[in-house]
Structures are given as C-alpha cells and as structure tokens.
Design a protein around this motif. Structure first.
Motif, PDB file in Angstrom:
ATOM      1  N   ASN A 107       0.817  -1.220   0.000  1.00  0.00           N
ATOM      2  CA  ASN A 107       0.000   0.000   0.000  1.00  0.00           C
ATOM      3  C   ASN A 107       0.848   1.267   0.000  1.00  0.00           C
ATOM      4  N   GLY A 108       2.147   1.091  -0.092  1.00  0.00           N
ATOM      5  CA  GLY A 108       3.014   2.263  -0.103  1.00  0.00           C
ATOM      6  C   GLY A 108       3.311   2.789   1.286  1.00  0.00           C
ATOM      7  N   GLN A 109       2.887   2.035   2.299  1.00  0.00           N
ATOM      8  CA  GLN A 109       3.183   2.473   3.670  1.00  0.00           C
ATOM      9  C   GLN A 109       4.547   1.925   4.097  1.00  0.00           C
ATOM     10  N   PRO A 110       5.315   2.733   4.838  1.00  0.00           N
ATOM     11  CA  PRO A 110       6.625   2.238   5.271  1.00  0.00           C
ATOM     12  C   PRO A 110       6.478   1.025   6.189  1.00  0.00           C
ATOM     13  N   GLN A 111       7.277   0.002   5.887  1.00  0.00           N
ATOM     14  CA  GLN A 111       7.171  -1.257   6.611  1.00  0.00           C
ATOM     15  C   GLN A 111       8.383  -1.409   7.519  1.00  0.00           C
ATOM     16  N   GLU A 112       9.523  -1.026   6.976  1.00  0.00           N
ATOM     17  CA  GLU A 112      10.785  -1.236   7.661  1.00  0.00           C
ATOM     18  C   GLU A 112      11.748  -0.146   7.212  1.00  0.00           C
ATOM     19  N   MET A 113      12.526   0.390   8.156  1.00  0.00           N
ATOM     20  CA  MET A 113      13.575   1.344   7.776  1.00  0.00           C
ATOM     21  C   MET A 113      14.890   0.576   7.779  1.00  0.00           C
ATOM     22  N   ARG A 114      15.601   0.578   6.672  1.00  0.00           N
ATOM     23  CA  ARG A 114      16.840  -0.188   6.583  1.00  0.00           C
ATOM     24  C   ARG A 114      18.039   0.738   6.509  1.00  0.00           C
ATOM     25  N   LEU A 115      18.985   0.501   7.367  1.00  0.00           N
ATOM     26  CA  LEU A 115      20.134   1.398   7.454  1.00  0.00           C
ATOM     27  C   LEU A 115      21.439   0.638   7.238  1.00  0.00           C
ATOM     28  N   ASN A 116      22.270   1.160   6.364  1.00  0.00           N
ATOM     29  CA  ASN A 116      23.627   0.634   6.188  1.00  0.00           C
ATOM     30  C   ASN A 116      24.581   1.618   6.845  1.00  0.00           C
ATOM     31  N   ILE A 117      25.457   1.081   7.672  1.00  0.00           N
ATOM     32  CA  ILE A 117      26.340   1.959   8.448  1.00  0.00           C
ATOM     33  C   ILE A 117      27.796   1.623   8.125  1.00  0.00           C
ATOM     34  N   TYR A 118      28.544   2.616   7.700  1.00  0.00           N
ATOM     35  CA  TYR A 118      29.943   2.404   7.315  1.00  0.00           C
ATOM     36  C   TYR A 118      30.855   3.132   8.278  1.00  0.00           C
ATOM     37  N   ARG A 119      31.932   2.469   8.645  1.00  0.00           N
ATOM     38  CA  ARG A 119      32.919   3.138   9.499  1.00  0.00           C
ATOM     39  C   ARG A 119      33.547   4.298   8.718  1.00  0.00           C
ATOM     40  N   ALA A 120      33.689   5.451   9.367  1.00  0.00           N
ATOM     41  CA  ALA A 120      34.250   6.615   8.666  1.00  0.00           C
ATOM     42  C   ALA A 120      35.280   7.325   9.531  1.00  0.00           C
ATOM     43  N   THR A 121      35.959   6.550  10.378  1.00  0.00           N
ATOM     44  CA  THR A 121      36.909   7.192  11.287  1.00  0.00           C
ATOM     45  C   THR A 121      38.071   7.836  10.530  1.00  0.00           C
ATOM     46  N   GLU A 122      38.605   7.103   9.543  1.00  0.00           N
ATOM     47  CA  GLU A 122      39.715   7.665   8.758  1.00  0.00           C
ATOM     48  C   GLU A 122      39.256   8.906   8.008  1.00  0.00           C
ATOM     49  N   ARG A 123      38.086   8.776   7.418  1.00  0.00           N
ATOM     50  CA  ARG A 123      37.528   9.886   6.660  1.00  0.00           C
ATOM     51  C   ARG A 123      37.324  11.113   7.544  1.00  0.00           C
ATOM     52  N   LYS A 124      36.906  10.843   8.790  1.00  0.00           N
ATOM     53  CA  LYS A 124      36.694  11.935   9.733  1.00  0.00           C
ATOM     54  C   LYS A 124      38.007  12.685   9.989  1.00  0.00           C
ATOM     55  N   VAL A 125      39.085  11.910  10.184  1.00  0.00           N
ATOM     56  CA  VAL A 125      40.393  12.535  10.417  1.00  0.00           C
ATOM     57  C   VAL A 125      40.779  13.376   9.203  1.00  0.00           C
ATOM     58  N   TYR A 126      40.544  12.787   8.030  1.00  0.00           N
ATOM     59  CA  TYR A 126      40.860  13.480   6.779  1.00  0.00           C
ATOM     60  C   TYR A 126      40.051  14.772   6.670  1.00  0.00           C
ATOM     61  N   GLU A 127      38.750  14.687   6.978  1.00  0.00           N
ATOM     62  CA  GLU A 127      37.892  15.877   6.916  1.00  0.00           C
ATOM     63  C   GLU A 127      38.334  16.925   7.929  1.00  0.00           C
ATOM     64  N   ASP A 128      38.696  16.444   9.150  1.00  0.00           N
ATOM     65  CA  ASP A 128      39.164  17.387  10.166  1.00  0.00           C
ATOM     66  C   ASP A 128      40.398  18.126   9.679  1.00  0.00           C
ATOM     67  N   ASN A 129      41.318  17.363   9.064  1.00  0.00           N
ATOM     68  CA  ASN A 129      42.533  17.987   8.542  1.00  0.00           C
ATOM     69  C   ASN A 129      42.210  19.008   7.466  1.00  0.00           C
ATOM     70  N   LEU A 130      41.264  18.638   6.586  1.00  0.00           N
ATOM     71  CA  LEU A 130      40.853  19.583   5.542  1.00  0.00           C
ATOM     72  C   LEU A 130      40.297  20.859   6.159  1.00  0.00           C
TER      73      LEU A 130
END
Lengths: 366, 262
Positions: A107-130
C-alpha cells in the motif's frame, strides 16, 4: 559456491560484512542488526533488538536523526551518505556514514527502515585535517590582506607627506638660482634642482602605485587628440637629457585618438627613457606609431643586450628592478604604472627582447 | 523581494478561517504534507519556509535578526500582515511552536488558537525543570553541527530521484525536500536549543492545544506537562505516537486530535 540457498547466502553476507546493518520499525525500534554493528557498539546482537535507533547515536546525531533523517525517510523514502556518530557502550564515539531507505508494503506504507552503516573514522580525520587547513589558509589570507592594505596605505601617506618638504626645497633652489652665485654654488644649486625633479617623479610614481592598489585605479581625462605631436614633444623633452642620442620615428597614424594626454605622455616618456637608459649607445632608438583596423600600436625599440627571460616575465609587476643596479632605476614602479595606464585606456603593454633588440609595445583599441 | 517570496509562502484550501503551518528545525513546509489535505477543504491554508530552510530566499538571511527566535516570530507577523490574515489558527512544530507563542504574545488579537506540536520552551535541564538534555549534551550537539559540515551539505546537493511511488509530489518540491544551508542550520540550531522561552508561556492567553508524543527524545512528556501548567488557556493531549514528528509518523492521530480541539 556452496549449497546454500540464495537467501541464506545473502544473510551470511550481511552478517559477516564489514559494514553494519540495522532494520527498524517505521517508528524507529530496532528489529534486526548484524554482528558488526553490535561489535562496534560493544553489545551483543540480541541486546540491540527493541532499542530505539536514536539510542545508539551520540546526542548531536540523535537530534539530527529525529529532526531531519527520520522525516527524510518518511517523505522522501531515503537518505544517503549522512555523517553521524555512534555512541559506544564504553562511552566513546565512532564516526560513521549512514545510508537509509524505507521499505514499503504493497500500500506504499513504510514497513521497515533499513540502514547501512559504514565506518568513517579515517575519513573523519581526513575531513578534520581539511577543515583545519581551510581555516589556517583563511586566517593567513586575512592577515596578509590586512598587511597589504596597511603597507599600501603607508605608501600613500608617505608619498603625500614627502611632497610638501620637497616643494620647499624646489622653491628654495629656484630662488637661489636667480641670485648671483659663484660657479661652485651654481653647480650645487643645479644639482639640488635636478635631484628635486627626480624625487618628484619618484613620489608621483609611489602615489600612482598606491592609487592603483588601493582600489581607486588610474582616472583618465579623455580627449580626442592626434598622437604624432604628443610623441614628438616627448622626444624633444628627453633629448635635453640625452643630447648625444638619436631617436628615429615612423608614423602611420592619421586618425585622432581618445586618450588622457598627460597619462599617455607619462607612459611613453617612461618607455622612451628606459630605451635611452638601457639601450646600446650606438644604436638609435626607434618609435613606430601605427593605427590599423582601429587599433593604435606604439612600439619603442632599442638595441643592446637582451633582458633575461625570468626578468621579462615579471617586468610589469611593481618593485621589480635588476638587483645589481639599485639606485639608477628608482623604485621599479615605472613599468608597473605604465602598464596600468595602458590598462586604464582599455589597452595593454607587452615586451619582447632578444640579443638584437628589445621592444615595448603599447596597443589600445580606438 | 516581498515577504511572500522571502518565506516561500504557499496558499491553498477553501474556507474563511485561516490555518497557518510553521515547520520546525531540520526540515521545511513539506513536513505538513500528510496533515494539510485533511484541512484544505474547510480552511484557508498558509504554508511557508523559515528563512534559511527549504526554498526560502537565502539572501534574506540576516545573522543578527535570526540569532534570536524573535526574528523568526517577526517573520510570522509579517506574513500575516502581507496577507491581511485575521483570527489565525497557528500550527507550529517544535521550535516554531515557541515562535507562535512569541507572535501571539506580541499581537494577541491576531490569533484565534495555537496548536503546538511537540513544543519545548527550553531543551536544557534546569533544577526541577526537565528539558531533556544537559547543557553538556547541547554543547555536544552544537559542536557536532559545526563539525558535521559535510553531512549537512550533502543534503543541499540537488537530488534527481525516481518518484514513482509518490507521483503526487511535484519534482521541484521533491528535489528541494528539507534542503538546509549548513551555515544557517548551525545558527538556527543555536537559536533553537539555547533559547529559554519558559517565561513567556504565562504571558500568552490564546486558546492553545499542546500535542505531546508519548515518547519523544527531544521534547519529553514532562515538557508538555510544564507548558500546560504554565499556559492558563491550554489543553494537553498526549498522543500514542512516538518520536518528535507525529505529523509524519502518525498523521491520522494528529489530525483527529487537532479536529477534536477545533
């Protein structure tokens, strides 16, 4: 391939993936989670079931989730690449990126919310440096700008304030020149007068420089004039200082030109004086003036040694002069101002040099 | 730039009485999409985006004006004036509920009723008052907004999306959905989460409905009870809905609570 069914295979893949997977009810209660996310959080997988999605997020991400991400899932059906922080059971935080989508029923109603979660610790350091690099660069630029403005204001004030005492010296030497003087005194007075004129020129250059750099630019008083008499006059003036030199002219400029006579004279006088000063003594300086296709072109050519390529590149920048011959050339502002005058006329100044000759060309559209 | 363009004001619906919907922090007028159709038949509906959100004019963002919630409340009054609205039924979500109270306190005659969806006058715990967050947590939120620049700016990127399952959404609206300028969002967060508006509750006597979710991490049940106790002319309805956005997660329940009040 094993004999696992496709579904089992996928479950196994999700379970042992390097990313975290979570499914929640439409209201945000966790109903499924893989071991990876449980391991990151420092919990057993079973402990996650029934918890609210927001409970595993750090406070900033929790509010962001409730106010922005949950509405996005409801209305748009997905979000992608959202930076968030997990709140781990040991009290620390972990940077992650989350993709989420709403699985809908028939019926087009939300049944389940699906989340994919990726580690981003390195990216965070990189972004902080930027971010740090950007903020450092912004600070440096700001400091530099302030310094540059201060420097240029200083130059403007200095130039202006030097004029008054110089005026007094000029008047004084001119009055003295009218008195009856010994030969020695005459020579001293004449040196004072010449030096004052030279200094007046230098101050005018400094003021022009400051005017250009502080935003005002060079203002023009435009008039329709014939160019030939202007050039002839400039040559006559300079010949007083260089009586032993010769200048050859060629004119093909029958049309009038709309320009600022004083500024154009200043520019051409500078070019010609340079040619006479730096050119070889035994080659005449040539000035070629042409108007073709509504373009005025004036070329000043002298013989002598070539200007080195690296010098040629920065010739029109302020304060450039040959390091070895300091006093003769003044401040190194002459060509900079000349090029600014050309620019103010909608034209430009170029230079070329080889072992045979050096030429400066001014071009402006009519 | 007129007020109506500045705030991306939309008018729809039929009726002599006006309902004005104000979105909360983190989204835009699209938030009301599941609620508005239930009222469009009998009311004149006014929708708008706060400056800095959705399709509002970002150039109109004035960091001094919008440093205080009062700047936003002033916009609400300006929209009302531009459209010559009277007897407004104001529906405000979250932080906008407070803006509605501020506007009604300034121009009491303009508003017929206030409907506050998940409101909170102050998010920080203070003595006996339970706001839901400690000051340290709010500082952490603000710091994470400062750092989370990329996460927010991604939501700014234009998104082309297949929209087969919600064909009624126009593409333009969908692409801009809950668009947030990261710099403005940061300042909006500051104004939202650091403002303590508890003292103005008593100054507002407009008939008010408080819609409180039964489980809301942003505005806990105690907050709804506090507002009810402070506002002499208010009614408190606790919804079964959970979360901070009952108008999205439980539209039917939200609609019937509002209809019952009206």
């Amino acid at each position: 391939m094993s004999n696992l069914s496709n579904e089992d295979h996928l479950d196994e893949f999700l379970e042992n993936s390097l990313s975290g997977y979570i499914s929640t009810t439409p209201k945000g209660e966790i109903i499924k989670a893989n071991s990876r996310i449980a391991m990151w959080l420092g919990l057993e997988r079973e402990q996650l079931i029934g918890k609210r999605m927001t409970s595993i997020l750090a406070v900033g991400s929790r509010i962001f989730y409730e106010t922005h991400l949950a509405p996005m899932l409801r209305l748009k059906g997905f979000f992608e690449e959202v930076a968030a922080e997990l709140s781990l059971s040991d009290g620390s935080k972990m940077q992650v990126l989350i993709n989420g989508y709403a699985k809908k029923d028939e019926n087009g109603q939300p049944q389940e919310m699906r989340l994919n979660i990726y580690r981003a610790t390195e990216r965070k350091v990189y972004e902080d440096n930027l971010r740090h690099a950007i903020s450092d660069a912004e600070n440096t630029i700001q400091t530099e700008r302030e310094l540059a403005i201060l420097r240029e204001q200083f130059i403007a004030v200095l130039g202006h304030d030097l004029r008054n005492p110089l005026g007094a010296i000029k008047t004084g030497s001119s009055l003295l020149g009218r008195s009856v003087l010994s030969d020695r005194d005459k020579s001293i007075v004449s040196t004072i007068a010449k030096s004052s004129l030279r200094m007046e020129e230098l101050i005018a250059n400094v003021m022009d420089f400051a005017r250009v750099r502080l935003g005002g630019g060079i203002l023009l008083a435009l008039h329709e004039v014939m160019i030939e008499p202007i050039i002839t006059h400039i040559i006559d003036e300079l010949m007083i200082s260089y009586p032993e030199r010769s200048v050859i002219t060629y004119f093909n400029a029958k049309k009038s030109v709309r320009c600022d006579i004083n500024r154009l004279s200043q520019m051409l006088s500078n070019l010609l004086a340079n040619a006479l000063t730096h050119g070889s003594v035994d080659t005449p300086v040539k000035i070629i003036t042409e108007i073709q296709d509504d373009i005025l072109k004036i070329t000043v050519i002298n013989g002598g040694r070539a200007i080195p390529t690296d010098v040629l590149e920065t010739l029109f920048e302020p304060f450039t002069r040959e390091a070895n011959t300091p006093s003769k050339q003044g401040l190194g502002l002459g060509l900079y101002i000349a090029s600014q005058i050309a620019k103010a006329h909608g034209g430009h100044l170029t230079a070329s040099s080889d072992t045979k000759e050096t030429s400066f060309t001014f071009q402006m559209p009519l | 730039m007129s007020v109506l363009e500045r705030n991306n004001v939309h008018q729809l619906g039929n009726g002599s009485t006006t309902m004005m919907f104000a979105h909360g922090f983190g989204c835009d007028q699209n938030m009301w999409r599941l609620i508005v159709p239930a009222f469009a038949e009998n009311y004149k509906i006014i929708l708008f985006d706060h400056v800095g959100a959705g399709l509002s004019d970002l150039n109109a963002y004035d960091p001094v004006k919008y440093n205080e919630l009062d700047g936003y409340a002033h916009d609400i009054l300006e929209i009302a004036e531009a459209l010559q609205l009277k007897e407004i039924i104001f529906v405000g979500h979250s932080v906008s509920a407070m803006m509605g109270i501020m506007a009604a306190a300034q121009s009491p005659g303009l508003f017929k009723a206030l409907i506050l969806v998940s409101p909170s006058p102050s998010y920080i715990n203070d003595g006996d008052y339970i706001g839901g967050f400690s000051r340290i947590e709010i500082d952490e939120l603000l710091a994470s907004l400062d750092q989370n620049h990329l996460g927010w700016s991604m939501t700014m990127a234009p998104m082309i999306m297949a929209n087969a399952d919600r064909a009624e959404l126009s593409e333009e609206l969908t692409n801009s959905f809950c668009r947030t300028d990261p710099t403005i969002a940061r300042q909006f967060a500051r104004a939202t989460f650091l403002t303590d508006s508890r003292s103005i509750l008593k100054t507002c006597h407009t008939p008010t409905l408080i819609l409180q979710c039964s489980e809301d991490i942003i505005a806990p049940v105690e907050v709804g009870a506090f507002i009810h106790q402070q506002m002499d002319n208010s009614k408190l309805t606790i919804l079964e809905a959970t979360g901070h956005c009952p108008h999205l997660s439980a539209p039917a329940e939200t609609i019937s609570a509002i209809k019952e009040f009206l």
